[in-house]
Design an enzyme around this catalytic site. Structure first.
Site, PDB file in Angstrom:
ATOM      1  N   SER A 119      -5.947   3.000   4.613  1.00  8.66           N
ATOM      2  CA  SER A 119      -5.522   2.086   3.501  1.00  8.66           C
ATOM      3  C   SER A 119      -6.472   1.418   2.882  1.00  8.66           C
ATOM      4  CB  SER A 119      -4.537   1.070   4.062  1.00  8.66           C
ATOM      5  OG  SER A 119      -3.609   0.929   3.039  1.00  8.66           O
ATOM      6  N   SER A 174       0.736  -1.398   0.143  1.00  8.08           N
ATOM      7  CA  SER A 174      -0.008   0.046  -0.101  1.00  8.08           C
ATOM      8  C   SER A 174       0.949   1.312  -0.070  1.00  8.08           C
ATOM      9  CB  SER A 174      -1.057   0.123   1.137  1.00  8.08           C
ATOM     10  OG  SER A 174      -2.161  -0.907   0.879  1.00  8.08           O
ATOM     11  N   LYS A 177      -0.124   3.869  -2.598  1.00  2.80           N
ATOM     12  CA  LYS A 177      -1.229   4.763  -2.472  1.00  2.80           C
ATOM     13  C   LYS A 177      -0.441   6.209  -2.363  1.00  2.80           C
ATOM     14  CE  LYS A 177      -4.553   1.458  -0.529  1.00  2.80           C
ATOM     15  NZ  LYS A 177      -4.685   0.550   0.493  1.00  2.80           N
TER      16      LYS A 177
END
Length: 361
Positions: free
Chosen positions: A196, A139, A142
């Site tokens: 997340s 993640s 992101k």
């Protein structure tokens, strides 16, 4: 014709002493009236202030922000000080930390696959281990999704959630969005970064670029534009794909570029975010998304002399445990610290503290 006080006294039949007493009484009455008017004005101002305070505490108190000794808006130590300095701002935009290989490798013995610590103001790599090796970022991806969103999206847009959110790995981290929910793009961005949320990442991508695939193309174009040559993305959330990879150094470049946006700095500095939106039936939905960062949840503590400003976590079986942080020393100088593929959550934060300890040496 207006008469004098003496004429008025004579006409009304008062003695000089009685008239003087009446005039003094009138003077005192005027003073009392002035005091009363000032008191009422003060009470009115107090009522306005109390009303604002109630509004802030009741309606805005859900929108928590982190409180550290050196807050983001602090005029001496905050990030605003750094960004307001034209010389430093130019350094953020164009003058980068550069190294050709491992740096200061004897200083630490880390089990994590890749790691690095960048001194932003000094434009120096303080530590690096395999920082150019291509790895799965989970993640951490992101951060690039946020960068593209801030560059090309309108955060005030209202977005209706579509079935696109269903096209993610079951059991992965989500904001728990439902088809038909209506949120602002800003709310989705905060949810994606703080909680997340992979579902939020998918909806952001679809809304900003028209499709997830088109958004991923923008991600790769942006990576190329900022010099992230060891990077290729296939999705906006970071779930495992053999052709989805980046490096510690490229994450630094991406993080550094995202820090140019005030909204990004606000997002990463939050321990949670409160959002109100509507579902498919128009009913009100209220939710608080909590940070996945252990420094913000209280399960990890930074070394003395280091202030955690914020960042992004990432975890998959392929990527291991990952963390990218912006921190500051006690003088407000910023650093970016990155670890990819620690073998456990405990190991990740233990080794991150070892890395951050180099700041105060």
């Amino acid at each position: 014709m207006k008469c004098t006080d003496e004429e008025a006294r004579i006409r009304l039949g008062y003695s000089e002493r009685e008239w003087a007493r009446l005039l003094e009484q009138e003077k005192q009455e005027k003073k009392r009236n002035r005091r009363l008017a000032l008191l009422l004005a003060g009470l009115l101002l107090l009522a306005v202030f109390m009303g604002f305070l109630v509004y802030y505490l009741v309606f805005r108190s859900h929108d928590y922000t982190l409180s550290y000794p050196y807050e983001s808006t602090d005029t001496v130590f905050g990030i605003g000080t750094i960004l307001d300095d034209p010389d430093v701002e130019d350094g953020f935009a164009s003058s980068l930390c550069v190294a050709t290989g491992d740096v200061n490798s004897s200083a630490l013995s880390l089990d994590s696959y890749s790691a690095a610590l960048f001194d932003i103001n000094g434009q120096e790599v303080l530590y690096a281990k395999d920082m150019f090796t291509e790895r799965s970022p989970a993640s951490i991806t992101k951060i690039m999704t946020a960068l593209v969103t801030l560059k090309y999206g309108n955060l005030d847009d209202q977005v209706t959630v579509t079935s696109t959110i269903l096209n993610i790995e079951e059991g992965s981290s989500v904001c728990d969005l439902k088809v038909g929910d209506v949120l602002s793009l800003k709310q989705m961005l905060y949810g994606m970064m703080i909680a997340s949320g992979n579902d939020a990442a998918m909806m952001i991508a679809e809304h900003v670029a028209g499709s997830v695939d088109a958004f991923v193309e923008l991600m790769n174009e942006e990576a190329e534009a900022i010099g992230a040559t060891s990077t290729h993305f296939t999705n906006p959330h970071g779930l495992t794909d053999s052709d989805h990879y980046t490096s510690v150094y490229d994450i630094y470049l991406i993080f550094n570029a995202a820090m140019q946006y005030d909204t990004f700095l606000d997002i990463i500095n939050r321990e949670n975010y409160y959002a109100e939106y509507t579902d498919a039936d128009g009913n009100a939905v209220a939710v608080t998304w909590d940070s996945t960062n252990h420094y913000f949840t209280g399960t990890a503590t930074a070394p003395d002399g280091v202030v955690i400003y914020g960042g992004k976590t990432g975890t998959t079986s392929d990527a291991g445990y990952c963390l990218s942080l912006m921190t500051k020393d006690l003088y407000g100088n910023p650093y970016i610290a990155i670890i990819l593929h620690a073998d456990s959550s405990d190991s990740l934060y233990t080794e991150m503290n070892s890395l951050l300890s180099l700041i105060t040496e």
